[in-house]
Write a protein that holds these residues in place. Structure first.
Motif, PDB file in Angstrom:
ATOM      1  N   THR A 101      19.216  35.172 -27.966  1.00  0.00           N
ATOM      2  CA  THR A 101      18.333  36.340 -27.964  1.00  0.00           C
ATOM      3  C   THR A 101      17.803  36.613 -26.553  1.00  0.00           C
ATOM      4  OG1 THR A 101      17.680  36.021 -30.266  1.00  0.00           O
ATOM      5  CG2 THR A 101      16.163  37.252 -28.857  1.00  0.00           C
ATOM      6  N   MET A 102      17.780  37.897 -26.206  1.00  0.00           N
ATOM      7  CA  MET A 102      17.203  38.331 -24.936  1.00  0.00           C
ATOM      8  C   MET A 102      16.043  39.272 -25.227  1.00  0.00           C
ATOM      9  SD  MET A 102      20.706  38.968 -22.746  1.00  0.00           S
ATOM     10  CE  MET A 102      19.979  38.757 -21.118  1.00  0.00           C
ATOM     11  N   GLY A 103      15.071  39.271 -24.342  1.00  0.00           N
ATOM     12  CA  GLY A 103      13.905  40.101 -24.592  1.00  0.00           C
ATOM     13  C   GLY A 103      13.269  40.607 -23.313  1.00  0.00           C
ATOM     14  N   TRP A 104      12.347  41.532 -23.496  1.00  0.00           N
ATOM     15  CA  TRP A 104      11.525  42.056 -22.412  1.00  0.00           C
ATOM     16  C   TRP A 104      10.059  41.822 -22.758  1.00  0.00           C
ATOM     17  CZ3 TRP A 104      13.240  43.796 -17.801  1.00  0.00           C
ATOM     18  CH2 TRP A 104      14.592  44.129 -17.694  1.00  0.00           C
ATOM     19  N   GLU A 116       2.871  40.233 -23.288  1.00  0.00           N
ATOM     20  CA  GLU A 116       3.270  40.552 -24.656  1.00  0.00           C
ATOM     21  C   GLU A 116       4.776  40.816 -24.714  1.00  0.00           C
ATOM     22  OE1 GLU A 116       2.000  44.262 -26.364  1.00  0.00           O
ATOM     23  OE2 GLU A 116       2.199  45.366 -24.479  1.00  0.00           O
ATOM     24  N   LEU A 117       5.353  40.478 -25.853  1.00  0.00           N
ATOM     25  CA  LEU A 117       6.765  40.752 -26.088  1.00  0.00           C
ATOM     26  C   LEU A 117       6.909  42.221 -26.471  1.00  0.00           C
ATOM     27  CD1 LEU A 117       9.693  39.772 -26.390  1.00  0.00           C
ATOM     28  CD2 LEU A 117       9.136  39.140 -28.751  1.00  0.00           C
ATOM     29  N   VAL A 118       7.692  42.944 -25.709  1.00  0.00           N
ATOM     30  CA  VAL A 118       7.886  44.373 -25.936  1.00  0.00           C
ATOM     31  C   VAL A 118       9.088  44.626 -26.845  1.00  0.00           C
ATOM     32  CG1 VAL A 118       8.406  46.577 -24.821  1.00  0.00           C
ATOM     33  CG2 VAL A 118       6.874  44.932 -23.710  1.00  0.00           C
ATOM     34  N   ALA A 119      10.189  43.938 -26.556  1.00  0.00           N
ATOM     35  CA  ALA A 119      11.425  44.188 -27.302  1.00  0.00           C
ATOM     36  C   ALA A 119      12.319  42.967 -27.220  1.00  0.00           C
ATOM     37  CB  ALA A 119      12.155  45.405 -26.743  1.00  0.00           C
ATOM     38  N   ALA A 120      13.123  42.775 -28.251  1.00  0.00           N
ATOM     39  CA  ALA A 120      14.061  41.657 -28.274  1.00  0.00           C
ATOM     40  C   ALA A 120      15.349  42.105 -28.936  1.00  0.00           C
ATOM     41  CB  ALA A 120      13.466  40.458 -29.011  1.00  0.00           C
ATOM     42  N   ILE A 121      16.442  41.463 -28.563  1.00  0.00           N
ATOM     43  CA  ILE A 121      17.739  41.788 -29.136  1.00  0.00           C
ATOM     44  C   ILE A 121      18.547  40.514 -29.265  1.00  0.00           C
ATOM     45  CG2 ILE A 121      18.666  42.383 -26.837  1.00  0.00           C
ATOM     46  CD1 ILE A 121      20.423  44.486 -28.287  1.00  0.00           C
ATOM     47  N   THR A 122      19.122  40.317 -30.438  1.00  0.00           N
ATOM     48  CA  THR A 122      19.938  39.135 -30.663  1.00  0.00           C
ATOM     49  C   THR A 122      21.321  39.331 -30.048  1.00  0.00           C
ATOM     50  OG1 THR A 122      20.883  39.922 -32.744  1.00  0.00           O
ATOM     51  CG2 THR A 122      18.765  38.753 -32.867  1.00  0.00           C
ATOM     52  N   TYR A 152       7.101  43.921 -15.847  1.00  0.00           N
ATOM     53  CA  TYR A 152       8.039  43.703 -16.943  1.00  0.00           C
ATOM     54  C   TYR A 152       8.966  42.534 -16.584  1.00  0.00           C
ATOM     55  CZ  TYR A 152       6.594  47.942 -19.335  1.00  0.00           C
ATOM     56  OH  TYR A 152       5.866  48.899 -20.031  1.00  0.00           O
ATOM     57  N   TYR A 153       9.084  41.607 -17.522  1.00  0.00           N
ATOM     58  CA  TYR A 153       9.902  40.411 -17.332  1.00  0.00           C
ATOM     59  C   TYR A 153      11.013  40.379 -18.376  1.00  0.00           C
ATOM     60  CZ  TYR A 153       5.729  38.712 -14.863  1.00  0.00           C
ATOM     61  OH  TYR A 153       4.660  38.569 -14.008  1.00  0.00           O
ATOM     62  N   CYS A 154      12.211  40.054 -17.958  1.00  0.00           N
ATOM     63  CA  CYS A 154      13.244  39.781 -18.942  1.00  0.00           C
ATOM     64  C   CYS A 154      13.278  38.277 -19.200  1.00  0.00           C
ATOM     65  CB  CYS A 154      14.612  40.284 -18.504  1.00  0.00           C
ATOM     66  SG  CYS A 154      15.329  39.455 -17.086  1.00  0.00           S
ATOM     67  N   ALA A 155      13.735  37.924 -20.381  1.00  0.00           N
ATOM     68  CA  ALA A 155      13.761  36.529 -20.789  1.00  0.00           C
ATOM     69  C   ALA A 155      14.913  36.306 -21.763  1.00  0.00           C
ATOM     70  CB  ALA A 155      12.431  36.141 -21.438  1.00  0.00           C
ATOM     71  N   ALA A 156      15.314  35.069 -21.891  1.00  0.00           N
ATOM     72  CA  ALA A 156      16.407  34.743 -22.801  1.00  0.00           C
ATOM     73  C   ALA A 156      16.187  33.379 -23.428  1.00  0.00           C
ATOM     74  CB  ALA A 156      17.748  34.766 -22.070  1.00  0.00           C
ATOM     75  N   TYR A 160      11.068  31.345 -25.242  1.00  0.00           N
ATOM     76  CA  TYR A 160      12.143  31.763 -24.348  1.00  0.00           C
ATOM     77  C   TYR A 160      12.327  30.695 -23.271  1.00  0.00           C
ATOM     78  CZ  TYR A 160      12.575  36.331 -26.486  1.00  0.00           C
ATOM     79  OH  TYR A 160      12.831  37.356 -27.375  1.00  0.00           O
ATOM     80  N   ASP A 161      13.583  30.481 -22.921  1.00  0.00           N
ATOM     81  CA  ASP A 161      13.909  29.392 -21.994  1.00  0.00           C
ATOM     82  C   ASP A 161      14.099  29.851 -20.558  1.00  0.00           C
ATOM     83  OD1 ASP A 161      15.675  28.701 -24.789  1.00  0.00           O
ATOM     84  OD2 ASP A 161      14.395  27.112 -23.978  1.00  0.00           O
TER      85      ASP A 161
END
Length: 121
Positions: free
Chosen positions: A33-36, A46-52, A93-97, A108-109
């Protein structure tokens, strides 16, 4: 190991649009999963959006109908299309996975360094 680099932030007027991109490099096959996330001035992250990896998405209520998250697994890239931006969307804004196979509740790692989005009124 995985490295993540965001791009696409900037200054935009209210009502405008921006698209953020985040490229993961390294062992991208290990990404699930990746997210913003975002952190506004004086606010908690805060977690804005995530996608598997399979393309299932989830967005926080405040951005539904305005933001879209997508990804390209082959390129190891996740995008955040932001429309109808509001001053309250101003944040870093941060991306994460997450690691592939991680539980839904897992943290998130991998994290990017962040990109500033400023929306003027």
């Amino acid at each position: 190991q995985v490295q993540m680099v965001e791009s696409g932030g900037g200054l935009v007027q209210a009502g405008g649009s921006l698209t953020l991109s985040c490229v993961a490099s390294g062992s991208t096959f290990s990404i699930g999963t990746m997210g913003w996330y975002r952190q506004g001035p004086g606010k908690q992250r805060e977690l804005v959006a995530a996608i598997t990896r399979g393309g299932n998405t989830d967005l926080t209520d405040s951005v539904k109908g305005r933001f879209t998250i997508s990804r390209d697994n082959a390129k190891g890239t996740v995008y955040l299309q932001m429309n109808s931006l509001k001053p309250e969307d101003t944040a870093v804004y941060y991306c994460a996975a997450k690691k592939r196979g991680a539980a839904v509740s897992a943290n998130y790692d991998y994290w990017g360094q962040g990109t500033q989005v400023t929306v003027s009124s």
